[in-house]
Design a protein around this motif. Structure first.
Motif, PDB file in Angstrom:
ATOM      1  N   LEU A 141     -10.768   7.580   0.014  1.00 58.03           N
ATOM      2  CA  LEU A 141     -11.106   8.644  -0.922  1.00 58.03           C
ATOM      3  C   LEU A 141     -10.135   9.809  -0.780  1.00 58.03           C
ATOM      4  O   LEU A 141      -9.617  10.075   0.303  1.00 58.03           O
ATOM      5  N   ALA A 142      -9.911  10.515  -1.852  1.00 54.71           N
ATOM      6  CA  ALA A 142      -9.007  11.661  -1.846  1.00 54.71           C
ATOM      7  C   ALA A 142      -9.561  12.773  -0.965  1.00 54.71           C
ATOM      8  O   ALA A 142     -10.771  12.962  -0.855  1.00 54.71           O
ATOM      9  N   PHE A 153       0.840  -1.201   0.000  1.00 56.09           N
ATOM     10  CA  PHE A 153       0.000   0.000   0.000  1.00 56.09           C
ATOM     11  C   PHE A 153       0.873   1.248   0.000  1.00 56.09           C
ATOM     12  O   PHE A 153       1.788   1.385   0.822  1.00 56.09           O
ATOM     13  N   LEU A 154       0.596   2.166  -0.927  1.00 56.10           N
ATOM     14  CA  LEU A 154       1.318   3.434  -1.012  1.00 56.10           C
ATOM     15  C   LEU A 154       0.341   4.591  -1.056  1.00 56.10           C
ATOM     16  O   LEU A 154      -0.811   4.427  -1.474  1.00 56.10           O
ATOM     17  N   VAL A 155       0.823   5.754  -0.613  1.00 54.31           N
ATOM     18  CA  VAL A 155      -0.003   6.962  -0.621  1.00 54.31           C
ATOM     19  C   VAL A 155       0.728   8.079  -1.354  1.00 54.31           C
ATOM     20  O   VAL A 155       1.956   8.131  -1.383  1.00 54.31           O
ATOM     21  N   GLY A 187      -5.229   5.271   4.996  1.00 48.87           N
ATOM     22  CA  GLY A 187      -5.654   4.249   4.052  1.00 48.87           C
ATOM     23  C   GLY A 187      -6.860   3.421   4.442  1.00 48.87           C
ATOM     24  O   GLY A 187      -7.177   2.459   3.760  1.00 48.87           O
ATOM     25  N   ASN A 188      -7.514   3.768   5.566  1.00 48.15           N
ATOM     26  CA  ASN A 188      -8.582   2.913   6.083  1.00 48.15           C
ATOM     27  C   ASN A 188      -8.066   1.494   6.258  1.00 48.15           C
ATOM     28  O   ASN A 188      -8.725   0.519   5.915  1.00 48.15           O
ATOM     29  N   ALA A 215      -4.376   6.817  -2.825  1.00 49.60           N
ATOM     30  CA  ALA A 215      -3.865   5.760  -1.959  1.00 49.60           C
ATOM     31  C   ALA A 215      -4.389   4.424  -2.463  1.00 49.60           C
ATOM     32  O   ALA A 215      -5.592   4.278  -2.665  1.00 49.60           O
ATOM     33  N   ARG A 216      -3.459   3.483  -2.671  1.00 48.63           N
ATOM     34  CA  ARG A 216      -3.906   2.161  -3.118  1.00 48.63           C
ATOM     35  C   ARG A 216      -2.797   1.125  -3.030  1.00 48.63           C
ATOM     36  O   ARG A 216      -1.647   1.451  -2.763  1.00 48.63           O
TER      37      ARG A 216
END
Length: 163
Positions: free
Chosen positions: A122-123, A48-50, A83-84, A130-131
Motif C-alpha cells: 500500500l502507498a 517489480f518496480l517502485v 514491496g512486501n 509499487a507493483r
C-alpha cells in the motif's frame, strides 16, 4: 635476536589502538557508502518496480546498507519494506556499480532474485506505488538507470561500471 626478544614489537593495547585509529582514518578519508538494489521477478516473469515520493520515476527496489548490516540482510529488509517481497530460491549477484550521481563514494550492489509478494504494498509517505510489470511493457517514467540495468540483465547490453 629471537622474535620473542624483539623489543620493536608494539604492545597489544597500543597495537589495538593504532589499528582502530587507522580504521577511523580510512573511514573518514576513503569511506564509501553502499547500497543494494534488486531486479525482482515473480513466478510469471514480471519485474517489480517502485515509485518513491521523493524522486521521480519507477525504480528497482533497494536502499542503503547500514553499519553492522550484511548486504544480504539489507537486501531482504529493503525488499520487505518496499514491496512486501520475500526472496525465494537463491539470489544471484549481478554486478557492483559506482554511483557517481549520488557522490564520489557511493556504490550499488545489484542482485537478480525471484520473489513472492506476501501482501499488496500500500502507498505511504515513502512509496507512492509499487507493483509487477511485464518486462516488455514497463511503465512510462521508468528511469534510464532502471532500463539500462534490465537491459544488462537481459544480455542486450554489456554491464556498465557506473550506475
Amino acid at each position: 635476536m629471537t622474535p620473542a626478544d624483539d623489543s620493536s614489537e608494539i604492545p597489544g593495547r597500543a597495537k589495538k589502538f593504532l589499528v582502530r585509529l587507522l580504521h577511523v582514518y580510512f573511514a573518514l578519508s576513503r569511506g564509501m557508502t553502499l547500497g543494494v538494489r534488486a531486479a525482482c521477478y515473480d513466478e510469471a516473469g514480471r519485474v517489480f518496480l517502485v515509485r518513491h515520493s521523493y524522486v521521480p520515476g519507477w525504480h528497482l527496489p533497494g536502499g542503503g546498507v547500514e553499519r553492522g548490516e550484511t548486504v544480504m540482510d539489507a537486501l531482504a529488509k529493503e525488499l520487505r519494506e518496499e514491496g512486501n517481497l520475500e526472496i525465494i530460491g537463491p539470489t544471484s549477484l549481478f554486478h557492483v556499480y559506482f554511483n557517481r550521481s549520488i557522490s564520489r563514494r557511493d556504490h550499488v550492489v545489484l542482485y537478480r532474485v525471484n520473489v513472492r509478494q506476501t501482501a499488496p504494498r500500500l502507498a505511504d509517505r515513502e512509496i507512492v506505488e509499487a507493483r509487477f510489470f511485464d518486462p516488455l511493457a514497463l511503465p512510462q517514467g521508468t528511469t534510464a538507470a532502471t532500463l539500462r540495468r534490465l537491459g544488462e540483465l537481459g544480455g542486450e547490453v554489456p554491464p556498465s561500471h557506473h550506475w
